[in-house]
Design an enzyme around this catalytic site. Structure first.
Site, PDB file in Angstrom:
ATOM      1  N   LEU A 116      10.432   5.935  -4.841  1.00 20.55           N
ATOM      2  CA  LEU A 116      10.709   4.769  -5.676  1.00 20.55           C
ATOM      3  C   LEU A 116      10.671   5.145  -7.155  1.00 20.55           C
ATOM      4  O   LEU A 116      11.628   4.912  -7.888  1.00 20.55           O
ATOM      5  CB  LEU A 116       9.708   3.653  -5.386  1.00 20.55           C
ATOM      6  N   ASN A 165       0.468  -2.644   0.514  1.00 21.33           N
ATOM      7  CA  ASN A 165      -0.355  -2.000   1.537  1.00 21.33           C
ATOM      8  C   ASN A 165      -1.082  -0.796   0.972  1.00 21.33           C
ATOM      9  O   ASN A 165      -2.268  -0.567   1.258  1.00 21.33           O
ATOM     10  CB  ASN A 165       0.513  -1.572   2.721  1.00 21.33           C
ATOM     11  N   LEU A 220       4.112  -1.183  -1.286  1.00 25.13           N
ATOM     12  CA  LEU A 220       3.152  -0.832  -2.328  1.00 25.13           C
ATOM     13  C   LEU A 220       1.882  -1.657  -2.203  1.00 25.13           C
ATOM     14  O   LEU A 220       0.776  -1.157  -2.467  1.00 25.13           O
ATOM     15  CB  LEU A 220       3.780  -1.047  -3.707  1.00 25.13           C
ATOM     16  N   TRP A 248       7.207  12.161  -9.149  1.00 26.43           N
ATOM     17  CA  TRP A 248       5.850  11.880  -8.663  1.00 26.43           C
ATOM     18  C   TRP A 248       5.874  11.330  -7.237  1.00 26.43           C
ATOM     19  O   TRP A 248       5.188  10.363  -6.916  1.00 26.43           O
ATOM     20  CB  TRP A 248       5.111  10.918  -9.600  1.00 26.43           C
ATOM     21  N   GLY A 281     -25.361  17.801 -15.903  1.00 25.99           N
ATOM     22  CA  GLY A 281     -25.351  18.654 -17.076  1.00 25.99           C
ATOM     23  C   GLY A 281     -24.205  19.643 -17.053  1.00 25.99           C
ATOM     24  O   GLY A 281     -23.117  19.369 -16.544  1.00 25.99           O
ATOM     25  N   GLY A 282     -24.457  20.841 -17.594  1.00 23.58           N
ATOM     26  CA  GLY A 282     -23.422  21.862 -17.634  1.00 23.58           C
ATOM     27  C   GLY A 282     -22.961  22.289 -16.258  1.00 23.58           C
ATOM     28  O   GLY A 282     -21.785  22.644 -16.065  1.00 23.58           O
ATOM     29  N   GLU A 312       0.637   3.540  -8.219  1.00 25.22           N
ATOM     30  CA  GLU A 312       0.596   2.231  -7.548  1.00 25.22           C
ATOM     31  C   GLU A 312       0.224   1.113  -8.527  1.00 25.22           C
ATOM     32  O   GLU A 312      -0.411   0.125  -8.159  1.00 25.22           O
ATOM     33  CB  GLU A 312      -0.394   2.221  -6.368  1.00 25.22           C
TER      34      GLU A 312
END
Length: 389
Positions: free
Chosen positions: A131, A241, A239, A162, A339-340, A363
Site C-alpha cells: 500500500l 486488524n 490495516l 516499506w 547504565g552504560g 500503520e
C-alpha cells in the site's frame, strides 16, 4: 519478572492463558537465545516460519481455510508474546495474517481464498501488502501506482516502499488506482516486472525485512483482482486488524524491557547495595510497571469489543497511539537503569526502543492517530478528506 499488579491473568479465560503460554514458550526457546545476534547481523530468521505455522499464529483470528479461528484477545496475547521477543517477529505474523491473509479473507473470491489461505496458514506461502508508496505514506489516497486493463490482463505500474516481507514473499497484495478507483490485486512475486529490494542499512527492525517494490508492466490475469475490494476502505479494513495487533504487541516489548531492568537492578550493586534499593530506581520501576498495566487493560478492552463485533476504528487509534508511546517510554527508561551496559546487545531495552520507533511510524503515525481521535471528538476532520475511491 512479569508485572501483574492488578491480577490481569484473572481477566483471561483458561483458553486465552493457554494460547499466551504456548507462544511465550516458543519465544523463550527459539527467539530469546538468538535475537541479539540476529539483530546485530540484520538477519531475518526465516527458519522460524514452520514453527510459527505449527503454533497456528498465521491468520489465527480468521475462520476457515485452515486458519485457527481464535478470538481477538488470543490473537492480541500472541502478538504481545511475539513482540516480547522482537518487534520484527510480531511484524512477520502481522503482515502475513492481519494484512495479506486478511485482504484475501475479507475481499477475495472463494477461488482466491481456497487457492491461497490454507497454504499461507501453513506457512508454505508468504504474503506481503503493498500500500505505502515513496511519496504517499500517511496519505494513501495520493498513490500513483496504476492498473489498467489490457484485453484479458491487468497491467500494473508503480512503486511501493516499506513493504514488509516483500523479498521473501510468494504473493503480494498490491493496491493500485484504476479507472474504477482503488482496487487490490494478487500478484505472484515471480511475475515479470515485479522487483522487491530490501531496504538497508536500517537502525531499527534489523531482524526484519522491509522492501522497496517496483512494478514495471506487471501483467496479471483478470481474476487477480480482489472482487470485493473497492476504494480505500478495503485496505483500511486490513490495516485496522494490524493496528489492533500492534496495540497488544508493543506491550510485549515494554514488558521485556521492564523485566530486564528489574532483574539487573536486583543484581547490580553500587555503594554497597543493589541499585533496586535506591528510591529513584524504585520510582522508575513502579512507573514502568504501572504503564504496562494500563496498556494491558486498554488492549484487553479493545479485544473484548472486537470479539463482540463492536470495535470501532477510533478505539483502535487509542491503543495504537497510547500503548506505543507508553512502550517507547518504558524501553527508554529501562535502558537508564542498565547504565552504560544498556547500550550493548546483551540487554534488550535499547533494541526494543529502536524497533518501537518504526512501530510508532507504521500503520499510522502518532499524528495520524491523534487526528483520527480529534475528528471523532470534535466532528471536524483536521486533515484532507480521503479520496472516496
Amino acid at each position: 519478572m512479569i508485572p501483574d499488579l492488578l491480577d490481569f491473568d484473572d481477566l483471561l479465560t483458561p483458553e486465552e492463558r493457554a494460547t499466551r503460554d504456548r507462544v511465550r514458550a516458543f519465544v523463550d526457546a527459539h527467539v530469546r537465545p538468538f535475537i541479539a545476534d540476529w539483530y546485530d547481523r540484520a538477519y531475518f530468521p526465516t527458519e522460524l516460519i514452520p514453527g510459527l505455522a505449527e503454533l497456528g499464529v498465521f491468520g489465527m483470528h480468521l475462520t476457515g481455510y485452515g486458519c485457527a479461528g481464535r478470538g481477538a484477545v488470543e490473537y492480541g496475547l500472541a502478538a504481545m508474546e511475539l513482540e516480547a521477543g522482537d518487534s520484527g517477529l510480531r511484524t512477520l505474523v502481522s503482515v502475513q495474517g492481519s494484512l495479506a491473509m486478511s485482504a484475501i479473507h475479507l475481499h477475495g473470491s472463494e477461488e482466491q481464498k481456497q487457492a491461497w489461505l490454507p497454504r499461507m496458514a501453513r506457512g508454505e506461502v508468504i504474503g506481503c501488502f503493498g500500500l505505502t508508496e515513496p511519496g504517499s505514506g500517511s496519505d494513501p489516497a495520493s498513490m500513483t501506482t496504476r492498473a489498467r486493463q489490457d484485453g484479458d490482463v491487468w497491467v500494473l505500474d508503480g512503486a511501493k516502499r516499506w513493504i514488509g516481507l516483500a523479498s521473501i514473499a510468494d504473493v503480494a497484495v498490491i493496491w493500485a488506482r484504476t479507472d474504477e478507483g482503488v482496487r487490490g490485486f494478487l500478484v505472484p512475486t515471480d511475475t515479470p516486472g515485479f522487483v522487491a529490494t530490501p531496504i538497508a542499512p536500517k537502525m531499527s527492525m534489523r531482524a526484519s525485512i522491509q522492501c522497496d517494490i517496483t512494478l514495471t508492466d506487471v501483467r496479471v490475469p483478470l481474476d487477480a483482482v480482489l472482487p470485493l475490494a473497492r476504494g480505500l476502505g478495503a485496505p483500511f479494513a486490513c490495516l485496522n486488524n494490524a493496528r489492533y495487533g500492534i496495540g497488544w504487541g508493543v506491550i510485549g516489548a515494554a514488558r521485556d524491557s521492564y523485566a530486564t531492568a528489574l532483574a539487573y537492578a536486583g543484581e547490580r550493586r553500587q555503594f554497597g547495595q543493589p541499585i533496586a534499593a535506591f528510591q529513584l530506581t524504585q520510582q522508575k520501576l513502579v512507573d514502568m510497571a504501572v504503564e504496562i498495566e494500563r496498556a494491558q487493560l486498554v488492549a484487553l478492552r479493545l479485544g473484548r469489543l472486537k470479539d463482540a463485533g463492536r470495535l470501532q476504528p477510533h478505539q483502535i487509534s487509542v491503543a495504537k497511539l497510547a500503548n506505543t508511546r507508553a512502550a517507547i517510554a518504558v524501553a527508554r527508561e529501562a535502558r537508564t537503569i542498565l547504565g552504560g551496559n544498556g547500550v550493548t546487545a546483551d540487554y534488550s531495552p535499547m533494541r526494543h526502543a529502536a524497533n518501537l520507533e518504526s512501530v510508532r511510524t507504521y500503520e499510522g503515525t502518532d499524528e495520524i492517530h491523534t487526528l483520527v481521535l480529534g475528528a471523532h471528538l470534535t466532528g471536524i476532520p483536521a486533515f484532507r478528506a480521503a479520496d472516496p475511491n
